[in-house]
Design a protein around this motif. Sequence first.
Motif, PDB file in Angstrom:
ATOM      1  N   ALA A   1       0.955  11.934  -9.655  1.00  0.00           N
ATOM      2  CA  ALA A   1       0.067  13.105  -9.536  1.00  0.00           C
ATOM      3  C   ALA A   1       0.879  14.389  -9.430  1.00  0.00           C
ATOM      4  CB  ALA A   1      -0.845  12.940  -8.329  1.00  0.00           C
ATOM      5  N   ARG A   2       1.953  14.359  -8.686  1.00  0.00           N
ATOM      6  CA  ARG A   2       2.804  15.543  -8.544  1.00  0.00           C
ATOM      7  C   ARG A   2       3.455  15.917  -9.879  1.00  0.00           C
ATOM      8  NH1 ARG A   2       5.534  18.271  -4.087  1.00  0.00           N
ATOM      9  NH2 ARG A   2       7.438  19.199  -4.921  1.00  0.00           N
ATOM     10  N   ALA A   3       3.895  14.904 -10.623  1.00  0.00           N
ATOM     11  CA  ALA A   3       4.529  15.167 -11.906  1.00  0.00           C
ATOM     12  C   ALA A   3       3.513  15.735 -12.904  1.00  0.00           C
ATOM     13  CB  ALA A   3       5.153  13.905 -12.465  1.00  0.00           C
TER      14      ALA A   3
ATOM     15  N   ALA B   1       0.829  -1.208   0.000  1.00  0.00           N
ATOM     16  CA  ALA B   1       0.000   0.000   0.000  1.00  0.00           C
ATOM     17  C   ALA B   1       0.863   1.258   0.000  1.00  0.00           C
ATOM     18  CB  ALA B   1      -0.939  -0.006   1.205  1.00  0.00           C
ATOM     19  N   ALA B   2       1.965   1.233   0.739  1.00  0.00           N
ATOM     20  CA  ALA B   2       2.861   2.390   0.773  1.00  0.00           C
ATOM     21  C   ALA B   2       3.520   2.610  -0.590  1.00  0.00           C
ATOM     22  CB  ALA B   2       3.917   2.194   1.857  1.00  0.00           C
ATOM     23  N   VAL B   3       3.933   1.530  -1.229  1.00  0.00           N
ATOM     24  CA  VAL B   3       4.575   1.656  -2.542  1.00  0.00           C
ATOM     25  C   VAL B   3       3.577   2.184  -3.574  1.00  0.00           C
ATOM     26  CG1 VAL B   3       5.577   0.330  -4.442  1.00  0.00           C
ATOM     27  CG2 VAL B   3       6.360  -0.055  -2.109  1.00  0.00           C
ATOM     28  N   VAL B   4       2.365   1.627  -3.581  1.00  0.00           N
ATOM     29  CA  VAL B   4       1.352   2.083  -4.543  1.00  0.00           C
ATOM     30  C   VAL B   4       0.970   3.530  -4.262  1.00  0.00           C
ATOM     31  CG1 VAL B   4      -1.039   1.737  -5.295  1.00  0.00           C
ATOM     32  CG2 VAL B   4       0.482  -0.224  -5.039  1.00  0.00           C
ATOM     33  N   GLY B   5       0.773   3.863  -3.001  1.00  0.00           N
ATOM     34  CA  GLY B   5       0.446   5.247  -2.647  1.00  0.00           C
ATOM     35  C   GLY B   5       1.555   6.211  -3.042  1.00  0.00           C
ATOM     36  N   GLY B   6       2.800   5.823  -2.813  1.00  0.00           N
ATOM     37  CA  GLY B   6       3.930   6.665  -3.212  1.00  0.00           C
ATOM     38  C   GLY B   6       4.000   6.844  -4.722  1.00  0.00           C
ATOM     39  N   ALA B   7       3.746   5.772  -5.462  1.00  0.00           N
ATOM     40  CA  ALA B   7       3.774   5.869  -6.924  1.00  0.00           C
ATOM     41  C   ALA B   7       2.666   6.784  -7.423  1.00  0.00           C
ATOM     42  CB  ALA B   7       3.635   4.483  -7.548  1.00  0.00           C
ATOM     43  N   VAL B   8       1.474   6.681  -6.847  1.00  0.00           N
ATOM     44  CA  VAL B   8       0.365   7.558  -7.238  1.00  0.00           C
ATOM     45  C   VAL B   8       0.698   8.997  -6.903  1.00  0.00           C
ATOM     46  CG1 VAL B   8      -2.037   8.149  -6.716  1.00  0.00           C
ATOM     47  CG2 VAL B   8      -1.392   5.765  -7.119  1.00  0.00           C
ATOM     48  N   TRP B   9       1.284   9.226  -5.754  1.00  0.00           N
ATOM     49  CA  TRP B   9       1.645  10.591  -5.353  1.00  0.00           C
ATOM     50  C   TRP B   9       2.679  11.173  -6.309  1.00  0.00           C
ATOM     51  CZ3 TRP B   9       6.250  12.762  -3.483  1.00  0.00           C
ATOM     52  CH2 TRP B   9       6.128  14.068  -3.005  1.00  0.00           C
ATOM     53  N   VAL B  10       3.703  10.390  -6.670  1.00  0.00           N
ATOM     54  CA  VAL B  10       4.747  10.868  -7.589  1.00  0.00           C
ATOM     55  C   VAL B  10       4.141  11.187  -8.955  1.00  0.00           C
ATOM     56  CG1 VAL B  10       6.800  10.135  -8.879  1.00  0.00           C
ATOM     57  CG2 VAL B  10       6.660   9.759  -6.406  1.00  0.00           C
TER      58      VAL B  10
END
Length: 101
Positions: free
Chosen positions: A96-98, A85-94
């Motif tokens: 979205a930020r990009a 969940a942390a990896v998927v959440g981090g990937a989504v955040w990266v």
Amino acid sequence: MTNSDPRVPSTVVPAGPLPRTAVPPGIVDPVESARAELKAALAAIEIKGNFPRRIEKASQRGILRARTFAHRNPAGAAAAVVGVAAVVGGAVWVIARALSR
């Protein structure tokens, strides 16, 4: 050395039923042998080429392995879920930020 002459019956008899991709031993007629080989080849092509079924079987095996792991090691399974969940959440955040820049 293998015996490729279709007129000579095979001496090895399998213990159980033959898979769809195997040619039954003991076929004497060359026409029947060719038909059996063609049938086995087409079955092998169908099995290899049917990606949705292969993906479904692989996912079922993965689910079974995950359930077995969770049954044997509940704390490890919980940690794995949190990590994924942390990896998927981090990937989504990266991503979205990009996209927002």
